[in-house]
Motif scaffolding. Sequence first.
Motif, PDB file in Angstrom:
ATOM      1  N   ASP A 290       0.839  -1.204   0.000  1.00 32.88           N
ATOM      2  CA  ASP A 290       0.000   0.000   0.000  1.00 32.88           C
ATOM      3  C   ASP A 290       0.871   1.250   0.000  1.00 32.88           C
ATOM      4  O   ASP A 290       0.399   2.333   0.279  1.00 32.88           O
ATOM      5  CB  ASP A 290      -0.970  -0.007   1.193  1.00 32.88           C
TER       6      ASP A 290
ATOM      7  N   GLU B 270      -6.267  -3.209  -8.068  1.00 35.27           N
ATOM      8  CA  GLU B 270      -7.507  -3.424  -7.337  1.00 35.27           C
ATOM      9  C   GLU B 270      -7.626  -4.924  -7.081  1.00 35.27           C
ATOM     10  O   GLU B 270      -7.308  -5.738  -7.946  1.00 35.27           O
ATOM     11  CB  GLU B 270      -8.715  -2.950  -8.165  1.00 35.27           C
TER      12      GLU B 270
ATOM     13  N   ARG C 185     -10.003  -2.169   2.534  1.00 33.37           N
ATOM     14  CA  ARG C 185     -10.125  -3.184   1.477  1.00 33.37           C
ATOM     15  C   ARG C 185     -10.266  -4.587   2.035  1.00 33.37           C
ATOM     16  O   ARG C 185     -10.658  -5.491   1.311  1.00 33.37           O
ATOM     17  CB  ARG C 185      -8.884  -3.144   0.593  1.00 33.37           C
TER      18      ARG C 185
END
Length: 1140
Positions: free
Chosen positions: A119, A145, A272
């Motif tokens: 990230d 994604e 997420r």
Amino acid sequence: MAGCRSGAPGSEQAWLEVAQAFIQETLCPPGKEPDVQLAQLVIDCVKTTWLSQGTSQGLTLPLSYSFVSVKDLRTHQRLPCCSHLSWSSTVYQAWAQEAGPRGVPLPRERLLLLGTLTDLSGNLEQECRNGSLYIRDNTGALDCELIDLDLSWLGHFFLFPSWSYLPSPMKSPGEGHVELWGTPVPVFPLTISPGPLTPIPVVYPEMASRLLRYRSKHRNVQPNLAGNLIRFSALVKSQKKAYFVLFLGGSSPAGTQVSVIVQVPAQLVWHRALCPGRAYVLTELRVSKLPGHRYRVWMTSTSSQLLPLKPECVRELELELAGVPLEADPQSLPRPSSPQDKKRPGPDCLVRDSILLSYTGMVTDTLNQPAGLYELDRKLELCLAYQQFRGLRRVVRPGVRLELQDVHLLQSVGGGTRRPILAPCLRGAVLLRGFSHQVPETQFSHQVPQASLYEQLVWEHQLGLPIYLWVTKALEDLACKLCPHVLRYHQFLKYSSPGDPSLGLQILAPILEVLIPPGCPGRNTHSEILEEPHHCPLQKYTQLQTPCFFPTLAFLKEEAKRRAWASFDPKTLLPLPEASHLPSWQLNQRLAWSWQCLLPSAFCPAPVLLGILVPSSRKGCLRLRDQSGSLSCLLLAQPLQPLTDPRLIGCLVRADRFQLVIERNVRSSFPSWKELSTTDFIQKKQARVYVQFLLADALILSVPRPVLHSATSSTPPRTEPSPPEGPHIEQSRLFLLSHKEALMKRNFSVPPSASSETLMLFEEGGSSCVSQHPLELAGCASCLTVQDEWTVELASSQDIPEVLGIRPTLPESSLTDLLSGNFADSLVSFSAEIVSHLWMKPGSSGAVRRCVKLTVALETADYKFPPHLDVYIEDPHLPPPLGLLPGARVYFHQLEKRVSRSHNVYCCFRSSTCVQVLHFPPDTTVSAPLPHIYLAELLQGDKAPFRATASCHVVSVFSLHLLWVCAHCTSICPQGRCPRQSPACPTQTSVSQASIRLLVEDGTAEAVVTCRNHQVAAVLGLCPSEWTSLLEFVRGPGKVALQFTGPGAQLESSAEVDEPLTLFLWTLCTSFSVLRPMVLSFELERKPSKIIPLEAPRLQRFQCGESPFLTRVNPKIRLSCLFIQEHEHPNALGALVSSC
Ligand SMILES: [Zn+2]
Ligand SMILES: [Zn+2]
């Protein structure tokens, strides 16, 4: 794709060498010795995954696959693609089938993608973390994604066996992203972290909630919170901070919920990984107070962790609470009032509540990508605009499956939207549940600006959903009208800043001012997520009445034509009592021209006119133009003030008050009134459509000029004039415009000159400059031909100080000159109101050629009643200029004055004639009542009204004619048959005609009045059935004419005196049923002129009993009847006489 393809397919050795070189360069830590072990691990990992598909065709290595680095993917892959190492062709085929019948499946490339899942975007500073995920190798990082993230994957090195790559739609390399299908395969085995040695002490939501409210001796303890994830909010990103809120609850859904704010950058990626319904432990939480809120909330600390809850690994922490609550339960806090609550809904604006629900479905269509509008499951609309959906925007396209938590359902929002809308606010997260198999549509994708006007509308202008949806439609319509010729799409939708306002917003501003109440506070993101009961812009809504729409000019033109012909009815244009007496030529002449004026209120919703103002050199008028076409227009700066500023050319004009005029020209051959309902007799229909409006009522917006030039002309955009070569010197000249002449077609052209001049004009109307014979100047040496490259500018008063402040007035001929027989000055100018507009065919009365006859009422301050005058427009001046409509005020410059054989003055257009409309016809044509006068007032010559009403008494009847004539040739038809032979008339229809001449007086003067056709029935006092029977009696002889001579009313008849019909008419005309008081509306038989002086009163001898005497008698006034009304009060005339 120019990746690292193996040079020799089939050669395993070559493939391995290329692979090893790639791994060494791209994946091994840079600057170190070749890592053979890593290379072997990668190749083994690839091999295992490749073989797992089952149909490896006997190959142990995927020789057709090549490795690709992040950089190569970003720079060389320009088209969307997918790569599935572990998939056989059959699996891919089945997968591609799921793209659906309308979608194009992503094409398959054979690429091997490896990298670290992280990230961290690029540099290793924590501030760069914002919850996004990346794949990183030595060459760079790429957005990615992933549907179900396991937090333990972060920082690990993976082979991605299945993925799709979507390059940036903005055509800027490096902005694309990867959608990861399936679970990534770790190159090194993942270390499974062992559970904690001792159970973690946790508090559950019930206690956590109480801890917030009570002063506790455990203030410095950073407790661990355990619970079921009930829901979590959208990820909110502001300039200062990014955060989201998660809600943990007990095992029972009705239990206490506690909210935790996550705003540590490194923890944003949790967004997420979270999955509602699962149980989690959040470690080391702290209590914090939100700025602007009274109550306290839980927040994560920098050392907090998100762990799955394993009951065997936790124990409940016992805490003692003491003292009084610090604050009330936040859930029972009174909600801060908002202006929407204070607004009392009117009876017609019913406030509805939206429903909060959760929904899982598939995006089936992109309705408006920049606006965040999609179609869900073919039955719902989805609006993502109330969330910050920039990250989601690149993923969402048809085929994507979404789970919407706590989404608002709005129904019947109005404004043109029919389907129910799902719109998530910040309260609920939008979760990706499946990627699309389809190639993105290119419709909007290349045009999305980073910060668009749409975001501004939601976040700054605080538009509610119904208005937002309408505005998106309006902007789409506007974009269709203006993009790409006037503006590029991204220019049109760009973020509007004070120094650089968006054109779209400027066009919509007048409507938004009305729709949005001023002083709406900005959205408070914390309240929107945390507060109960929930409050957000989507919570309450009112159905929107569509305020207006922005039709294309082509649509407006077609719609105007359609309506004009739909309402074209010969029977309404010609009412029956009148039409039944008209012969064929007159009937068709009256139908030849008609007009209709449509106001915006005639449409629902009302249209707003929008276009670029351009000149039409072919038609000599101004036009409004958009992408669909153009529409002629007639503009006034304001009433009585013509348009003079050439800088308006090229401007965008927006008007919501305008007149859409349709002039209808019909060529017809109706034999008589009986066939008026049969459309077969219409041979040709033509409509001229144009708009007229005042610039004072319009919004003028300037648009970038260079773009405009390419849009409005075929010549390339002109840059600043280049320095002239040779002796030519660029110069500007100042001219005083004295007058204009009509546009004429010329059959020669002047070769373009190299010099570039600016023609400066100053308009002034001094009549001293006006040549009376302008055409004589045409051959004069001082004639200047305007060159193509010249520009005309309006000079300012500073350029000519001596004429500063002089307001130009239009030269006008004096009325005495105009109406006199003086021909020293045969060119006349005047302003007048148009009374009627009639198209005449050759052969009809008075017309030699096809022409238009305008009857105008002259405007003059000296006269109480404006004199009327006829103006004829003949070829080659046809069709007449725009705007010559009944009710319009027009300035005619240099008409030619002529006098008819009957000494009437009339005017004709000639080449030098120029017309300027000064005032459009009024929106509502309420005909002013005619002035009520005494007949003696008509003896004042040209001061008399042309049309008026008088209360008078019928003294006697002079003559009565009743006839039947052939509708075609107007010959008299005995027995209803036309006597004409060789050639016989094409139709055997005959129409009745009637006329009566009366002597009337009102105590002040006498007048001879002629009444025609249906007016005769009124004079005779016959009802329609009696009138029809009377005319039927006349059909036999074809004609009955009665002359009454002298005061004793002796009868002279064309028929036998003793015939019953003659006797009846004679009796009727001498009875009090005809000789009665009436209210007569009339016009003068001759238009006033000074050519024949008024007859002076002459002496007349009268015999009164024995004694004769002389008295002055005024000449008889001759009038034509317009209509007759019965006198309401029979005694009024007596009263009038006695009062005289
Ligand atoms: Zn909401
Ligand atoms: Zn005939």
